[in-house]
Motif scaffolding. Structure first.
Motif, PDB file in Angstrom:
ATOM      1  N   GLY A  65       0.811  -1.210   0.000  1.00 54.52           N
ATOM      2  CA  GLY A  65       0.000   0.000   0.000  1.00 54.52           C
ATOM      3  C   GLY A  65       0.845   1.260   0.000  1.00 54.52           C
ATOM      4  O   GLY A  65       2.033   1.241  -0.315  1.00 54.52           O
ATOM      5  N   VAL A  66       0.215   2.354   0.387  1.00 55.38           N
ATOM      6  CA  VAL A  66       0.821   3.684   0.343  1.00 55.38           C
ATOM      7  C   VAL A  66       1.646   3.937   1.602  1.00 55.38           C
ATOM      8  O   VAL A  66       1.212   3.623   2.717  1.00 55.38           O
ATOM      9  CB  VAL A  66      -0.272   4.761   0.192  1.00 55.38           C
ATOM     10  CG1 VAL A  66       0.320   6.161   0.237  1.00 55.38           C
ATOM     11  CG2 VAL A  66      -1.048   4.545  -1.103  1.00 55.38           C
ATOM     12  N   HIS A  67       2.834   4.534   1.407  1.00 57.19           N
ATOM     13  CA  HIS A  67       3.740   4.821   2.523  1.00 57.19           C
ATOM     14  C   HIS A  67       4.323   6.224   2.388  1.00 57.19           C
ATOM     15  O   HIS A  67       4.627   6.671   1.280  1.00 57.19           O
ATOM     16  CB  HIS A  67       4.879   3.799   2.558  1.00 57.19           C
ATOM     17  CG  HIS A  67       4.400   2.440   2.926  1.00 57.19           C
ATOM     18  ND1 HIS A  67       4.385   1.986   4.219  1.00 57.19           N
ATOM     19  CD2 HIS A  67       3.872   1.449   2.164  1.00 57.19           C
ATOM     20  CE1 HIS A  67       3.881   0.760   4.246  1.00 57.19           C
ATOM     21  NE2 HIS A  67       3.562   0.412   3.010  1.00 57.19           N
ATOM     22  N   GLY A  68       4.501   6.876   3.543  1.00 57.26           N
ATOM     23  CA  GLY A  68       5.148   8.182   3.570  1.00 57.26           C
ATOM     24  C   GLY A  68       6.595   8.065   3.116  1.00 57.26           C
ATOM     25  O   GLY A  68       7.273   7.073   3.399  1.00 57.26           O
ATOM     26  N   PHE A  69       7.077   9.104   2.416  1.00 57.43           N
ATOM     27  CA  PHE A  69       8.402   9.109   1.806  1.00 57.43           C
ATOM     28  C   PHE A  69       8.966  10.515   1.970  1.00 57.43           C
ATOM     29  O   PHE A  69       8.319  11.487   1.583  1.00 57.43           O
ATOM     30  CB  PHE A  69       8.225   8.742   0.322  1.00 57.43           C
ATOM     31  CG  PHE A  69       9.475   8.574  -0.484  1.00 57.43           C
ATOM     32  CD1 PHE A  69      10.568   7.856  -0.024  1.00 57.43           C
ATOM     33  CD2 PHE A  69       9.530   9.102  -1.769  1.00 57.43           C
ATOM     34  CE1 PHE A  69      11.697   7.671  -0.800  1.00 57.43           C
ATOM     35  CE2 PHE A  69      10.646   8.928  -2.565  1.00 57.43           C
ATOM     36  CZ  PHE A  69      11.732   8.208  -2.072  1.00 57.43           C
ATOM     37  N   HIS A  70      10.154  10.621   2.587  1.00 56.49           N
ATOM     38  CA  HIS A  70      10.688  11.946   2.911  1.00 56.49           C
ATOM     39  C   HIS A  70      12.206  11.991   2.825  1.00 56.49           C
ATOM     40  O   HIS A  70      12.877  10.988   3.039  1.00 56.49           O
ATOM     41  CB  HIS A  70      10.298  12.356   4.336  1.00 56.49           C
ATOM     42  CG  HIS A  70       8.838  12.272   4.592  1.00 56.49           C
ATOM     43  ND1 HIS A  70       8.259  11.207   5.256  1.00 56.49           N
ATOM     44  CD2 HIS A  70       7.837  13.106   4.266  1.00 56.49           C
ATOM     45  CE1 HIS A  70       6.946  11.400   5.325  1.00 56.49           C
ATOM     46  NE2 HIS A  70       6.667  12.546   4.734  1.00 56.49           N
ATOM     47  N   VAL A  71      12.733  13.194   2.581  1.00 54.10           N
ATOM     48  CA  VAL A  71      14.149  13.473   2.774  1.00 54.10           C
ATOM     49  C   VAL A  71      14.278  13.970   4.206  1.00 54.10           C
ATOM     50  O   VAL A  71      13.542  14.874   4.620  1.00 54.10           O
ATOM     51  CB  VAL A  71      14.671  14.551   1.791  1.00 54.10           C
ATOM     52  CG1 VAL A  71      16.136  14.884   2.089  1.00 54.10           C
ATOM     53  CG2 VAL A  71      14.503  14.102   0.345  1.00 54.10           C
ATOM     54  N   HIS A  72      15.195  13.363   4.968  1.00 58.22           N
ATOM     55  CA  HIS A  72      15.424  13.770   6.350  1.00 58.22           C
ATOM     56  C   HIS A  72      16.728  14.559   6.455  1.00 58.22           C
ATOM     57  O   HIS A  72      17.609  14.445   5.599  1.00 58.22           O
ATOM     58  CB  HIS A  72      15.431  12.543   7.270  1.00 58.22           C
ATOM     59  CG  HIS A  72      14.049  12.032   7.558  1.00 58.22           C
ATOM     60  ND1 HIS A  72      13.459  12.182   8.789  1.00 58.22           N
ATOM     61  CD2 HIS A  72      13.139  11.412   6.779  1.00 58.22           C
ATOM     62  CE1 HIS A  72      12.240  11.655   8.755  1.00 58.22           C
ATOM     63  NE2 HIS A  72      12.026  11.174   7.537  1.00 58.22           N
ATOM     64  N   GLU A  73      16.842  15.367   7.512  1.00 60.43           N
ATOM     65  CA  GLU A  73      17.934  16.335   7.662  1.00 60.43           C
ATOM     66  C   GLU A  73      19.327  15.738   7.718  1.00 60.43           C
ATOM     67  O   GLU A  73      20.248  16.249   7.105  1.00 60.43           O
ATOM     68  CB  GLU A  73      17.717  17.153   8.940  1.00 60.43           C
ATOM     69  CG  GLU A  73      16.487  18.030   8.902  1.00 60.43           C
ATOM     70  CD  GLU A  73      16.226  18.718  10.235  1.00 60.43           C
ATOM     71  OE1 GLU A  73      16.531  18.149  11.297  1.00 60.43           O
ATOM     72  OE2 GLU A  73      15.723  19.847  10.182  1.00 60.43           O
ATOM     73  N   LYS A  74      19.501  14.668   8.481  1.00 66.03           N
ATOM     74  CA  LYS A  74      20.846  14.164   8.751  1.00 66.03           C
ATOM     75  C   LYS A  74      21.171  12.927   7.914  1.00 66.03           C
ATOM     76  O   LYS A  74      20.288  12.141   7.590  1.00 66.03           O
ATOM     77  CB  LYS A  74      20.985  13.852  10.235  1.00 66.03           C
ATOM     78  CG  LYS A  74      20.800  15.095  11.092  1.00 66.03           C
ATOM     79  CD  LYS A  74      20.875  14.779  12.556  1.00 66.03           C
ATOM     80  CE  LYS A  74      20.604  16.043  13.356  1.00 66.03           C
ATOM     81  NZ  LYS A  74      20.335  15.750  14.753  1.00 66.03           N
ATOM     82  N   ALA A  75      22.440  12.745   7.622  1.00 68.27           N
ATOM     83  CA  ALA A  75      22.920  11.626   6.818  1.00 68.27           C
ATOM     84  C   ALA A  75      23.215  10.425   7.711  1.00 68.27           C
ATOM     85  O   ALA A  75      24.353   9.988   7.840  1.00 68.27           O
ATOM     86  CB  ALA A  75      24.162  12.035   6.036  1.00 68.27           C
ATOM     87  N   SER A  76      22.169   9.894   8.346  1.00 71.12           N
ATOM     88  CA  SER A  76      22.335   8.733   9.221  1.00 71.12           C
ATOM     89  C   SER A  76      21.043   7.931   9.260  1.00 71.12           C
ATOM     90  O   SER A  76      19.950   8.508   9.247  1.00 71.12           O
ATOM     91  CB  SER A  76      22.691   9.163  10.645  1.00 71.12           C
ATOM     92  OG  SER A  76      22.773   8.036  11.491  1.00 71.12           O
ATOM     93  N   CYS A  77      21.193   6.611   9.323  1.00 67.21           N
ATOM     94  CA  CYS A  77      20.044   5.722   9.465  1.00 67.21           C
ATOM     95  C   CYS A  77      20.108   4.953  10.785  1.00 67.21           C
ATOM     96  O   CYS A  77      19.352   4.010  10.999  1.00 67.21           O
ATOM     97  CB  CYS A  77      19.998   4.744   8.296  1.00 67.21           C
ATOM     98  SG  CYS A  77      19.667   5.541   6.709  1.00 67.21           S
TER      99      CYS A  77
END
Length: 170
Positions: A65-77
């Motif tokens: 189904g549908v999922h939120g998708f975003h660019v986040h501020e920091k370069a870490s997972c």
């Protein structure tokens, strides 16, 4: 002269898109296993930044189904995706309004659709972004959908951060 004409013929058939800025982002589950699920290529287009996903093995960790998708501020997972910080918001709007409203987070992207077989392959376009805007940040897929609003739930109701990739600085 003949070589020059051959080069001119080759260049005239090359499209502008083949010279567009592009970055490939490896994507991983945010769980303890940090399993690779593929990559997303972001490419500049005349309509904005096109995200071309090549992801698989997302189900059962995420539902179809549908999922939120975003660019986040920091370069870490790290820390189940929490180390990525909030949505990219260089203008400090502190408002989640989706990808089409210039008064909200720049990192708000169109929602993505995960197929029942656990693949994500449908491209989306973020009209307010270019590759240069996302370098050195992270890309995130959330467990829930996205209503492009802070109501009734903050940040579109996307919920937990499930898939993450660190965007190279190029």
């Amino acid at each position: 002269m003949k070589n020059g004409l051959k080069l001119l013929a080759i260049l005239s058939t090359t499209t502008v898109s083949s010279f567009a800025a592009s970055v490939e982002i490896p994507m991983y589950l945010t769980n303890e296993a940090h399993s690779s699920v593929g990559s997303i290529t972001a490419t500049d287009s005349k309509y904005g930044l096109m995200f071309i996903p090549k992801l698989m093995g997302l189900v059962p960790d995420l539902g179809a189904g549908v999922h939120g998708f975003h660019v986040h501020e920091k370069a870490s997972c790290a820390d189940m995706g929490m180390a990525a910080g909030g949505h990219l918001d260089p203008k400090k709007t502190k408002t989640h309004l989706g990808p089409y409203n210039p008064n909200g987070h720049l990192g708000d992207l169109p929602a993505v659709y995960i197929a029942a077989d656990g693949t994500l392959s449908l491209p989306v376009v973020a009209p307010r972004l270019k590759v240069k805007d996302i370098l050195g940040h992270s890309l995130m897929i959330h467990n829930g959908g996205d209503n492009y609003s802070d109501e009734p739930k903050l940040l579109g109701g996307g919920g937990p951060r499930m898939v993450c990739g660190v965007i190279p600085t190029k």
